[in-house]
Structure formats: structure tokens, C-alpha cells
Design an enzyme around this catalytic site. Structure first.
Site, mmCIF file in Angstrom:
data_model
loop_
_atom_site.group_PDB
_atom_site.id
_atom_site.type_symbol
_atom_site.label_atom_id
_atom_site.label_comp_id
_atom_site.label_asym_id
_atom_site.label_seq_id
_atom_site.Cartn_x
_atom_site.Cartn_y
_atom_site.Cartn_z
ATOM 1 C CG HIS A 195 5.599 -3.523 -1.052
ATOM 2 N ND1 HIS A 195 4.422 -4.086 -1.400
ATOM 3 C CD2 HIS A 195 5.946 -3.754 0.198
ATOM 4 C CE1 HIS A 195 3.958 -4.628 -0.001
ATOM 5 N NE2 HIS A 195 4.837 -4.166 0.704
ATOM 6 C CG HIS A 241 1.200 -10.400 2.722
ATOM 7 N ND1 HIS A 241 1.917 -11.497 3.457
ATOM 8 C CD2 HIS A 241 2.081 -9.566 2.625
ATOM 9 C CE1 HIS A 241 3.005 -11.046 3.802
ATOM 10 N NE2 HIS A 241 3.253 -9.805 3.515
#
Length: 721
Positions: free
Chosen positions: A44, A89
Site C-alpha cells: 500500500h 479504501h
């Protein structure tokens, strides 16, 4: 420390990465240092599987101010800086839909106002599993409520977006959120730490235990159990975000800070190390000064927390008290928690004891980069002649319009405040949104597009088609594209077939963007969207920004009058593969997706922009998902009038009516319409029915209100009961 293998598993680090950490430090890392590397070397944060491929994308353009590498990209429009980015998300929104989506909005807002821009718009691309299942409906309700529950109180309008449904998203929903802001060109702020000896100021909410290892969670597949991961999901406070936004913009306006970084993924660790690395300085953090909202928090937890509504700023020399005064006025904590230093050390102290000492660059820029093995997918070339045989076109039209793939999204966007700030010119429901730039006649057009069905069948072709569709949506409003942001959503990159999908997608984006001469300004890669070995289809989300020369005269439904002609511009091919007709009417997946001729596409877009700016048509719509007939019906719903069509085609009727060939648009205009691309007049705006004659035979004759009712009722019938 615990058993090493167990520790590495908990921190999502490989044995090879651990040995590399030992080599960098010249010793074994302590637990705090292991946590630092875990989050900063996560997929990430470090893009370790993707960055060697992302470097292939074009990042230069005539309107570009800031490309990839900052919190958000920046392009110039009408003398202003337009700041924008899309982020995912996905994992948090599956674990905890409301907070996952809400904090996704909060994070992307901070990415934009961290650059010195006031956020003016949000858009979202949402993908869920089939709504027949209560669990998928619950996820969707939570996500939509979370977006509304955060964006509305902050006062940023959600002006557009899309939502779709595929089986693979049942355990891996996609929540991609785009934010757009406006700033003065000379007042952009960057994530820089300046010189040694400057104070680091923490501003915003106290730090809690929420979000710890959120970045690590987003860098791994899910198994059967997700309840325990809720601690990895942040908790948002939109009212505090509003105060933080205003205070941050004020200290920027008063020139009190050198640099600033949002405490997003990896929290205090990433914000401090990234600013220091970019400026070639070190950083000392005094963790016992960090405001906390929970008792007994450890240095490990403080450094890794991803609590929301927090910023880290580098103060101009001697300006600390003025900065504190501004934040105090807005009711926000602001505390000096560290300083920049000579050298290249990231050091953290806890009540005078040093608990971490690592090279700054080892965290922020020297993460491993993997050239993962990949196997490029073969495009789905399946084709069945039975797809083309004549059917009941009225029934086909009704079924597509009332399906979840094309039904009115009003139930969703009516929950969003899309008029706050009074900049919204074109309301949600169109192919693109338009915002005015206050005090100027120019405006900006915004769109976000994705098509997982195309990605499943041909990832490279899907990327090209999605870029073209985004630009076509802008062109229908007379808007020239200035730049794009993207969110690339995939399964586990450690599997060669998944990595092959990613590589093919990047190559498709590169080909399309180089052809249109439009740069990537930044974006996001979301890997590991995979649960129990089942991955999502490769999904490329394109967010595009375009310039409108005069927002007062853009094409729109309200300009259409009875008696106007309906014209088809562009080229119709034999494109039924991966179409809504195939999925909804025939119940089949796959098939060869549309093929695109980029030269034709560019000709069409240039002509649409030219004709729109000349005021030659009242309204135009792109014909991508659904094809001509469903998109015409949807346009008529917005116009509020019917149409009588007279269509002549030498090919099978289904291609013309429901095929999804690119490089086409429907245009509503008075009189004759001449263009530099093929033009075919196919009917008139007339009455209150949709009537269609095909090769002289009446094939459709339906009351528009009946069609519209079915189109409008799908989502309310599921959720309002």
C-alpha cells in the site's frame, strides 16, 4: 521478541525482506523498527510490485503543474491550479462499510487540501456484489451512508460517480473516491521538510489505536475471518476534518509553514519520513508529546496508528506560536512533536529513551521493488452467432433499463449534498459533472469511469476503452481533457496471472494516454483484492478533469426542445461481447469486448468539442454501457420528452440498438447537423412515447413514463422497504 516466523507473518514481511532490514541496520531490528518497516514496505505504501511498471506511464503534459510523487496531481485550468486524486479504501470498506468509506473520503480530502487547495468536489466509483444477497445490500448501504456521512458535514459536494455489480465483488467491494480542489497556481504546498533545525508540528485529532496496520491489512488477501480486522479500520470525525481544513488553509495563507503531509497510511511514520527523505534531512520524533486519546499507548502504536484528521507540518523558523494560535482559534490541537536534523536518521524517542533509529531513506524511498513474474492473459475471443438473432426489443430495453447495471442511481446520489458551495453546474446523473470556477466564465468538467466486465475479458483493451470513454464523456460537454488520475484494482500480484493483468492494464493506459497526449498526474494501486483465493476482475478506474470554456452554455438536457433532431455521430461496429445486452438479456458473461480505433475516437472527440463550443447542439450523450437504445431512453428521461426513431441498418439490428461500439455519441440538435465524422439522423424529439421503426417496421412503441418508472424504481424497491 516472539518467534521470528510468527512476527514476520503478523507484519506481512518475508524472510528475505527481514534479512534486508538487518543488512540496512547492521543488527536485528527491535519491535518498533520492525513495525516501521512493515508499514512503509507494505504494498500500500511502497508500491513494491507496481512501481517499475508505473514508470512507463506518460507524466508530462502542457497543462501539468505537478505529476506523480506528491499527495495529489495538479493541472492548470483557466489560470487556476486544479488539484485532484483518486484513492481506494476497498479492504476497510468490506471489514466496516460505513467507517471504511467515510475515512476513505476523509483521506482523499486531506490529500487535496494538504496541497493548499480548497476541495470543491467528490466523485466515487463503487462496485459491489449482486444485490440479491442481503450481505451485499448491507455493504452497499454502509458505504453510501459513509460517503454521505463524511462528505456532507465537511461541506464538499459529491457531484458524480458510478456504481456497478459483479459476483466477484461480493467479498471484495471497491470504493474508489476522487477529490478535486482549486488553488492559486503560486500557492501550491508540497511534502517537504526544508532544512535541519525546523520544528515538526502535529495538528489535529488525538492519536488512538484505530487503523494500526491499516496499510499492512490493505496489502494482503482476506481469509474467512474478517471481524478481528475491524481494529485496522480508522474512525472518522467529519466535523473535526472541517475545522482542520480551515485551520490548515489559514496557516498556508499566512505563509507560516515550509511543508506539510497528511498522516494517512502509516500515519506519523510515513508523513515524517517521506518529508524528510524528499528534503535530504533527518528527523527526530518525541512520541511522549503526541496527543493521545487512549491510555497506555506504546511507541509502536503511536507511530503506526492511522487515526484520522491529523496533519504533520514543518514550521517556518520562529513561527511555532503563530501556528499554534491559528489552530487554537479553530479548536484544534497543535503540538511540536519533533524537529528536522542533519544527516539521514529517523529517530523516535519515548520519555528520553531512543526506541527507533533507522535511515530515513530505508523507510521512504529504498523499499524493495519487485519485478514479479507475470503471464499476460489471452483476451476472451468467444463469439456466438445466436447472440445476434432477433428478439423482442421492447422486452430487452425494459430489462436493461431496470437492471442494477443501468437503473437510476438517484437513490444513491440523493443522499449526497451536491449543491453545497454553489459551484455545481450540472447535477449528478450525467456522464460528467461541471463546476464553475468562481469569478470566471470557465469551468471544469469531471468524470470517473470503470468497466470490470471489459477488464475480465481483456485488461489491456479495457484500459484503452476506459480512458477513451472518460475523455468522450468530457467531449460531450465541450471539455478538453487536462489530465487523469487512476486507481488500479487487482487481486494478489504474487500470482503470475494477476500480475499479468496489471502489466497489460498499464500498457493499455500508456498506449491510450500517449495517443491522446494527456498525462497521468498520480493515482493509486490497490492489490490483494482477493478473498479465499477469489480475485476481483482487473478494474481500472479513470478520473479525468477537463476545461469548459464557458460553463453557462454547456450542452445539457434542459436545452433540448420538441422537434429537435436526434443524430448518431461516429461509427457502429459489431460489438456485443461483454455488453449489458449479453449479461442482462441473454444471461451470459464474457465475449470479445469492443475494439477501438483511436484515430476515429480522436476525430469524434475533437468534433464533439468543436460543435459544443460553437453551440451547434443542445445535448450529447456517450453510448458506452447499454448501447444506443438504452442510452437514448435514459437521455429522454432527463429531457422529459419522447422520441420517434426511424432507423435504417444493413447489419443485424441488435448491433445498432444494443451494441456497445466506442467512438459514438447521440446528439440532439436543431436543423441539419454537419460534422467531420459520420452523421446519421435517426429521429426526432417528439411526444411522450418512445417509438422506433427499424428498416420500416415498428419494433418499439412504449410510453416513456412506463419505462422511466421501471428505471427509477429498482433501488428504492430494494432499500426503501
Amino acid at each position: 521478541m516472539k518467534n521470528l516466523e510468527k512476527l514476520l507473518e503478523e507484519h506481512n514481511l518475508t524472510r528475505e525482506e527481514y534479512e534486508r532490514i538487518k543488512s540496512i541496520l547492521g543488527r536485528e531490528p527491535n519491535l518498533v523498527e520492525l513495525g516501521l518497516f512493515s508499514v512503509m514496505w507494505s504494498e500500500h505504501c511502497s508500491y513494491k510490485s507496481s512501481r517499475i511498471h508505473l514508470k512507463k506511464l506518460p507524466t508530462r503534459g502542457k497543462y501539468l503543474i505537478q505529476g506523480p510523487g506528491e499527495n495529489a496531481g495538479v493541472v492548470e485550468a483557466a489560470g487556476k491550479a486544479v488539484v485532484f486524486k483518486v484513492e481506494s479504501h476497498n479492504h476497510p470498506s468490506f471489514v466496516e462499510p460505513y467507517q471504511g468509506a467515510a475515512t476513505g473520503v476523509g483521506g482523499i480530502l486531506r490529500d487535496v487540501f494538504t496541497m493548499g487547495a480548497r476541495p470543491v468536489a467528490l466523485l466515487d466509483s463503487l462496485h459491489f456484489g449482486p444485490l440479491e444477497r442481503p450481505s451485499n445490500r448491507a455493504i452497499m448501504e454502509g458505504v453510501v451512508s459513509g460517503i454521505a456521512g463524511y462528505g456532507n458535514p465537511v461541506g464538499v459536494p459529491t457531484v458524480g460517480g458510478e456504481v456497478d455489480f459483479e459476483e466477484e465483488f461480493s467479498h471484495n467491494p471497491l470504493v474508489n473516491v476522487m477529490c478535486v480542489g482549486i488553488a492559486e497556481k503560486e500557492k501550491i504546498f508540497y511534502a517537504r521538510a526544508g532544512k535541519p533545525g525546523l520544528s515538526l508540528i502535529y495538528a489535529g485529532a488525538p492519536t488512538g489505536r484505530d487503523g494500526i496496520h491499516g496499510a499492512t491489512m490493505a496489502s494482503a488477501e482476506f481469509g474467512e475471518e474478517t471481524e478481528h480486522k475491524k481494529v485496522n479500520v480508522q474512525v472518522g470525525d467529519p466535523f473535526r476534518e472541517k475545522l482542520l481544513l480551515e485551520a490548515t488553509l489559514e496557516v498556508m495563507e499566512r505563509d507560516l509553514i515550509v511543508g506539510i503531509q497528511d498522516m494517512g497510511a502509516a500515519g506519523l511514520t510515513s508523513s515524517s519520513s517521506e518529508m524528510a527523505s524528499k528534503s535530504g534531512v533527518g528527523v527526530d520524533l518525541y512520541l511522549d508529546r503526541v496527543p493521545l486519546r487512549e491510555e497506555g499507548m506504546t511507541p509502536y502504536e503511536i507511530l503506526l496508528s492511522e487515526s484520522q484528521e491529523r496533519m504533520l507540518m514543518v514550521a517556518r523558523e520562529g513561527k511555532e506560536e503563530e501556528i499554534k494560535a491559528v489552530f487554537d482559534k479553530w479548536g484544534i490541537d497543535a503540538v511540536v512533536v519533533g524537529k528536522t536534523t542533519e544527516g539521514d536518521r529517523f529517530r523516535a524517542f519515548w520519555h528520553g529513551e531512543m526506541v527507533a533509529d533507522v535511515p530515513v531513506k530505508s523507510l521512504a524511498s529504498d523499499a524493495p521493488a519487485y519485478e514479479r513474474p507475470y503471464k499476460k492473459p489471452n483476451p476472451d475471443e468467444t463469439w456466438k452467432e445466436s447472440w445476434t438473432r432477433e428478439r423482442d426489443w421492447e422486452d430487452a430495453l425494459k430489462r436493461i433499463l431496470s437492471s442494477p447495471h443501468m437503473a437510476s442511481r438517484r437513490w444513491i446520489y440523493q443522499q449526497y449534498d451536491h449543491m453545497v458551495q454553489t459551484n455545481t453546474v450540472l447535477l449528478p446523473g450525467a456522464g460528467a459533472a461541471v463546476l464553475k470556477i468562481k469569478g470566471q466564465k470557465e469551468g471544469i468538467a469531471l468524470t470517473i469511469d470503470a468497466n470490470p466486465g471489459w477488464g475480465r475479458a481483456n485488461p489491456e483493451g479495457a484500459a484503452v476503452l476506459t480512458v477513451a470513454e472518460a475523455f468522450r464523456n468530457l467531449a460531450c460537454l465541450g471539455a478538453e481533457p487536462l489530465g487523469i488520475t487512476n486507481c488500479l484494482n487487482f487481486g494478489n500480484p504474487e500470482k503470475p496471472d494477476i500480475m499479468g493483468q496489471f502489466v497489460a492494464t498499464v500498457e493499455g493506459m500508456k498506449r491510450a494516454l500517449e495517443f491522446f497526449e494527456v498525462p497521468v498526474t498520480g493515482g493509486n494501486v490497490s492489490f490483494y483484492n482477493e478473498t479465499q483465493g477469489k480475485a476481483i476482475p482487473p478494474t481500472v478506474t479513470i478520473g479525468a478533469v477537463g476545461l469548459v470554456e464557458d460553463y453557462m452554455v454547456i450542452p445539457r438536457p434542459g436545452r433540448v426542445e420538441e422537434g429537435m433532431g436526434i443524430f448518431l455521430l461516429g461509427w457502429t461496429g459489431r460489438d456485443l461481447g461483454s455488453s449489458l445486452y449479453l449479461k442482462v438479456v441473454l444471461g451470459e458473461e464474457g465475449g470479445r469486448p469492443p475494439e477501438i480505433n483511436l484515430e476515429r475516437e480522436r476525430l469524434l472527440q475533437r468534433e464533439l468539442i468543436h460543435l459544443a463550443r460553437e453551440g451547434r447542439f443542445a445535448y450529447a450523450v456517450d453510448l458506452s454501457p447499454g448501447g444506443l437504445l438504452p442510452n437514448l431512453a435514459e437521455a429522454l428521461f432527463h429531457i422529459g420528452m419522447g422520441a420517434e426513431l426511424s432507423i435504417e441498418t444493413e447489419d443485424e439490428e441488435v448491433y445498432f440498438l444494443f451494441g456497445e461500439s466506442p467512438s459514438r455519441a447521440l446528439v440532439f440538435a436543431s436543423g441539419d447537423l454537419e460534422a467531420e465524422v459520420p452523421v446519421k439522423k435517426i429521429g426526432l424529439v417528439k411526444g411522450e412515447r418512445l417509438t422506433a421503426y427499424v428498416n420500416g417496421r415498428k419494433k418499439i412503441d412504449l410510453p416513456l413514463e412506463e419505462l422511466k418508472k421501471d428505471w427509477e424504481n429498482f433501488f428504492p424497491s430494494l432499500f426503501d422497504r
